[in-house]
Design a protein around this motif. Structure first.
Motif, PDB file in Angstrom:
ATOM      1  N   ARG A   1      34.011  23.635 -35.667  1.00 47.41           N
ATOM      2  CA  ARG A   1      33.838  23.913 -34.240  1.00 47.41           C
ATOM      3  C   ARG A   1      33.917  25.414 -33.985  1.00 47.41           C
ATOM      4  O   ARG A   1      33.166  25.957 -33.195  1.00 47.41           O
ATOM      5  N   MET A   2      34.873  26.077 -34.640  1.00 50.71           N
ATOM      6  CA  MET A   2      35.036  27.521 -34.451  1.00 50.71           C
ATOM      7  C   MET A   2      33.804  28.278 -34.927  1.00 50.71           C
ATOM      8  O   MET A   2      33.503  29.370 -34.476  1.00 50.71           O
ATOM      9  N   ARG A   3      33.071  27.680 -35.886  1.00 52.23           N
ATOM     10  CA  ARG A   3      31.869  28.324 -36.390  1.00 52.23           C
ATOM     11  C   ARG A   3      30.643  27.951 -35.563  1.00 52.23           C
ATOM     12  O   ARG A   3      29.536  28.389 -35.856  1.00 52.23           O
ATOM     13  N   PHE A  61      38.044  21.243 -36.733  1.00 56.74           N
ATOM     14  CA  PHE A  61      38.417  22.541 -36.143  1.00 56.74           C
ATOM     15  C   PHE A  61      37.610  23.728 -36.690  1.00 56.74           C
ATOM     16  O   PHE A  61      37.007  24.483 -35.934  1.00 56.74           O
ATOM     17  N   GLY A  62      37.608  23.866 -38.017  1.00 55.72           N
ATOM     18  CA  GLY A  62      36.923  25.009 -38.621  1.00 55.72           C
ATOM     19  C   GLY A  62      35.437  25.036 -38.302  1.00 55.72           C
ATOM     20  O   GLY A  62      34.863  26.092 -38.028  1.00 55.72           O
ATOM     21  N   VAL A 102      43.272  26.777 -46.393  1.00 54.37           N
ATOM     22  CA  VAL A 102      44.634  26.835 -46.908  1.00 54.37           C
ATOM     23  C   VAL A 102      45.357  25.544 -46.547  1.00 54.37           C
ATOM     24  O   VAL A 102      45.244  25.061 -45.416  1.00 54.37           O
ATOM     25  N   LEU A 148      51.141  20.783 -40.780  1.00 57.00           N
ATOM     26  CA  LEU A 148      50.816  21.653 -39.646  1.00 57.00           C
ATOM     27  C   LEU A 148      49.521  21.242 -38.952  1.00 57.00           C
ATOM     28  O   LEU A 148      48.684  22.088 -38.632  1.00 57.00           O
ATOM     29  N   LEU A 149      49.347  19.931 -38.736  1.00 56.52           N
ATOM     30  CA  LEU A 149      48.193  19.485 -37.961  1.00 56.52           C
ATOM     31  C   LEU A 149      48.393  19.929 -36.516  1.00 56.52           C
ATOM     32  O   LEU A 149      49.524  19.985 -36.037  1.00 56.52           O
ATOM     33  N   PHE A 150      47.293  20.252 -35.836  1.00 57.62           N
ATOM     34  CA  PHE A 150      47.409  20.664 -34.435  1.00 57.62           C
ATOM     35  C   PHE A 150      47.822  19.447 -33.607  1.00 57.62           C
ATOM     36  O   PHE A 150      47.081  18.463 -33.535  1.00 57.62           O
ATOM     37  N   PRO A 151      48.997  19.501 -32.970  1.00 58.98           N
ATOM     38  CA  PRO A 151      49.500  18.303 -32.290  1.00 58.98           C
ATOM     39  C   PRO A 151      48.702  17.938 -31.044  1.00 58.98           C
ATOM     40  O   PRO A 151      48.761  16.804 -30.589  1.00 58.98           O
ATOM     41  N   HIS A 152      47.950  18.883 -30.483  1.00 57.76           N
ATOM     42  CA  HIS A 152      47.216  18.580 -29.256  1.00 57.76           C
ATOM     43  C   HIS A 152      45.822  18.043 -29.552  1.00 57.76           C
ATOM     44  O   HIS A 152      45.054  17.800 -28.627  1.00 57.76           O
ATOM     45  N   ARG A 155      40.884  18.944 -43.511  1.00 64.55           N
ATOM     46  CA  ARG A 155      40.644  20.020 -42.550  1.00 64.55           C
ATOM     47  C   ARG A 155      40.327  21.329 -43.268  1.00 64.55           C
ATOM     48  O   ARG A 155      39.436  22.074 -42.870  1.00 64.55           O
ATOM     49  N   ALA A 156      41.074  21.593 -44.362  1.00 68.07           N
ATOM     50  CA  ALA A 156      40.867  22.842 -45.089  1.00 68.07           C
ATOM     51  C   ALA A 156      39.496  22.870 -45.773  1.00 68.07           C
ATOM     52  O   ALA A 156      38.900  23.930 -45.949  1.00 68.07           O
ATOM     53  N   HIS A 162      40.315  35.046 -40.952  1.00 75.47           N
ATOM     54  CA  HIS A 162      39.190  34.233 -40.469  1.00 75.47           C
ATOM     55  C   HIS A 162      37.848  34.700 -41.009  1.00 75.47           C
ATOM     56  O   HIS A 162      36.836  34.020 -40.831  1.00 75.47           O
ATOM     57  N   LEU A 215      37.907  30.815 -46.451  1.00 72.23           N
ATOM     58  CA  LEU A 215      38.827  30.059 -47.279  1.00 72.23           C
ATOM     59  C   LEU A 215      39.440  28.898 -46.503  1.00 72.23           C
ATOM     60  O   LEU A 215      39.288  28.794 -45.285  1.00 72.23           O
TER      61      LEU A 215
END
Lengths: 285, 345
Positions: B104-106, B101-102, B82, B88-92, B149-150, B76, B80
């Motif tokens: 939001r985490m930032r 996602f990325g 990947v 492997l999308l987040f199913p929820h 997403r990547a 993290h 990068l």
């Protein structure tokens, strides 16, 4: 149409067995509680329900039952999930934990209750050990907060949660966690935004099982609980085996009320879990 | 910010394994370029990628992103993106939440996230799909969301691990074009792992062939086919049908076909390689024209597979489906010098 009839015929034997064993017993009990059947002096109607819900014993018992089930479920889930998350990355730890958990699972609650009693009672091991270092412990068995009852449930159910959550973690959870990490999520964020949401359906399912079981179980609070208040299952059993003729109807009435509460809890769970499962599997809310 | 990737003397042996998976792998991917790591399954290419991503720790060597060693940094912190073989999308989460996602985490602010998500969904031709769940999308659509997403947080480095191999061939072509287009827009340095040589040559500007955990060749796609570095590379790329023994000297190769003119650094005994499709049927002014007799013609519909002999050497060649050639015909063949290479036998 024809297919549907064939299908119905095919499930008929199974259906009949279930209806007869489950529905039959429940129906007969319901009839008894209404004074419609059995050797009883209870008048026809809701008299038995009125009698058992009248007075503080029922309300106190209900509150105590809900307290025991809620706290035991919460603690068992918290401990089980935390242990599963801590152990998942170490293969030997996981094997050892699974072995220990499986060791405990077949032990009946009755034996567990006796063991907890020997450990936590006023004259138990813990109290004696504490006394030698000069500490006097508060009452843990037969106390108003049902500490020993909750301890027994947590001791028995936390390993169950551990096994269920470890199994759920074996799925695609780890791959999603890796993706989250490459997207810049810190470990804490991965846990909150990926791991726990993905585990939610399993955790909810095991939680409702434990809640419903602890709400209806009799032997542990009978052995380790206080004389007053008594949780509903103990109350029901005492009324059911009472000397008076009216006791049977009253005992069954309490048992049926427990069932209603358990079903309400299960329905609330189903609603919550369908939302959670929907979010995880992608089904429309 | 796009960053260059430096892989230096990377060694990796899995615990309990007797043979190393990666041996002294050295690779330089300049900022903003696209490099494909091409190798058969088991060549160590996915291991290489997971080491760069921070998902495995190598037993030796170093990985530098934008000049700084990142081996001690968890994934993290590496800036990068990947894309794996499966989306492997987040199913929820919804499609938009996945792409976001990325960011939001930032802790990026909501307006900026919404703008960037819309922009990327447009770029991967999925506008208006934001509120859907991953289960409602096809495999190709899911992989496009995974790409978006990547790239959402504008990572310096984009890593792709066989991202299109689970898709059907038609879709794969579209995805390659999309990836090239996205790279032009976003500019992230791209390291791409694949076992499909068409994919490698389509998407990358430089291809690294990884065989048995070693870098066997590192070259632009065209050079790879024209000038394979070793016989193994030529075999892996399907270019060892014609391997003619002889002796190389400065500018020449002497073999049963005669003295051929070519450009090689090789000296002494070697194997001359030329791909079947590079041989030209007919006369040509200049050197490297050899007389030959057609011995077999197989009509493949899209092309002809032809066998010819010259100076006792059997040559495989292919021509267009309409070439008027029959077994027994005598014809000159031109072996273009630019398509000749010499490797160690």
């Amino acid at each position: 149409m024809n297919h549907r009839r064939t299908g119905l015929l095919l499930i008929l034997p199974a259906l009949a067995t279930v209806v007869l064993l489950f529905g039959g017993g429940l129906g007969y009990g319901f009839a008894q509680s209404l004074g419609l059947a059995g050797f009883t002096d209870t008048p026809v109607g809701l008299a038995a329900y009125q009698r058992v819900t009248d007075g503080p014993a029922f309300t106190d018992g209900l509150l105590l039952s809900l307290w025991i089930s809620t706290v035991a479920t919460g603690l068992a889930v918290a401990i089980g999930v935390a242990a599963a998350l801590a152990l998942r990355h170490t293969a030997p730890g996981q094997r050892a934990a699974t072995f220990l958990a499986q060791l405990g699972l077949p032990v009946p609650h009755l034996i567990g209750a006796v063991a907890i009693g020997l450990l936590l009672a006023d004259s138990g091991l813990l109290a004696r050990a504490a006394r030698t270092v000069g500490v006097a412990l508060p009452a843990l068995v037969a106390d108003p907060h049902a500490v020993a009852v909750i301890a027994e449930y947590v001791w028995k159910e936390a390993p169950f949660v551990l096994i269920v959550v470890l199994a759920a973690l074996g799925g695609p959870v780890a791959e999603h966690e890796r993706v989250a990490a490459t997207l810049g999520a810190r470990p804490r964020q991965v846990l909150r935004h990926v791991t726990l949401p993905l585990l939610a359906p399993s955790i909810l399912a095991v939680a409702v099982l434990i809640f419903a079981f602890t709400l209806g179980a009799y032997e542990v609070p009978a052995l380790l609980g206080s004389a007053y208040p008594q949780p509903l299952p103990v109350l029901a059993y005492q009324r059911f085996t009472a000397a008076e003729l009216s006791g049977r109807a009253e005992g069954v009435a309490i048992a049926l009320l427990i069932a209603v509460i358990a079903v309400a809890a299960a329905l609330a769970y189903t609603g919550a879990s369908r939302r959670a499962v929907g979010r995880v599997t992608g089904a429309r809310r | 910010m796009t960053a260059d990737i430096t892989i230096a003397d990377l060694d990796h042996t899995y615990p309990g394994a007797t043979t190393p998976t990666l041996r002294r792998v050295t690779l330089e991917v300049p900022a903003g370029t696209r490099t494909a790591v091409l190798g058969p399954s088991g060549s160590g290419k996915s291991t290489l990628l997971s080491i760069v991503a921070g998902l495995s720790t190598p037993t030796g060597g170093d990985v530098r992103l934008a000049g700084h060693s990142v081996l001690r940094q968890p994934p993290h912190r590496r800036d990068l993106g990947v894309v794996f073989q499966r989306p492997l999308l987040f199913p929820h989460l919804t499609v938009a939440e996945n792409v976001a996602f990325g960011l939001r985490m930032r802790g990026t602010d909501r307006t900026a996230i919404r703008r960037r998500v819309a922009e990327l969904l447009d770029a991967v031709s999925l506008p208006g799909y934001g509120e859907r769940r991953s289960g409602e999308l096809s495999g190709g659509q899911q992989q496009r969301v995974a790409l978006a997403r990547a790239l959402a947080a504008r990572p310096g480095v984009l890593l792709l691990d066989e991202p299109f191999s689970a898709l059907d061939p038609q879709l794969r072509g579209d995805m390659r074009a999309l990836l090239t287009e996205l790279h032009r827009r976003e500019g992230s340095t791209t390291l791409f792992v694949t076992h499909d040589r068409d994919e490698a040559t389509d998407v990358a500007d430089t291809v690294t062939v990884l065989l048995d955990g070693r870098v066997a060749q590192h070259a632009p796609p065209a050079d790879l086919f024209r000038r394979p570095a070793t016989l193994t590379v030529a075999r892996f790329l399907g270019g060892a049908d014609n391997a003619i023994p002889g002796t190389a000297s400065a500018g020449h190769f002497d073999c049963p076909l005669g003295r051929l003119r070519l450009d090689t650094d090789h000296r002494g005994p070697g194997l001359l390689l030329i791909r079947p499709a590079a041989i030209v049927v007919g006369d040509h002014p200049g050197d490297n024209v050899v007389p030959a007799t057609i011995t077999a013609v197989t009509d493949r519909g899209t092309h002809l597979d032809i066998q010819a002999t010259s100076g006792g050497v059997t040559l495989q060649l292919t021509t267009g489906p309409a070439a008027p050639l029959r077994p027994g015909d005598d014809t000159p063949l031109w072996l273009p010098p630019a398509h000749l290479s010499v490797v160690t036998p």
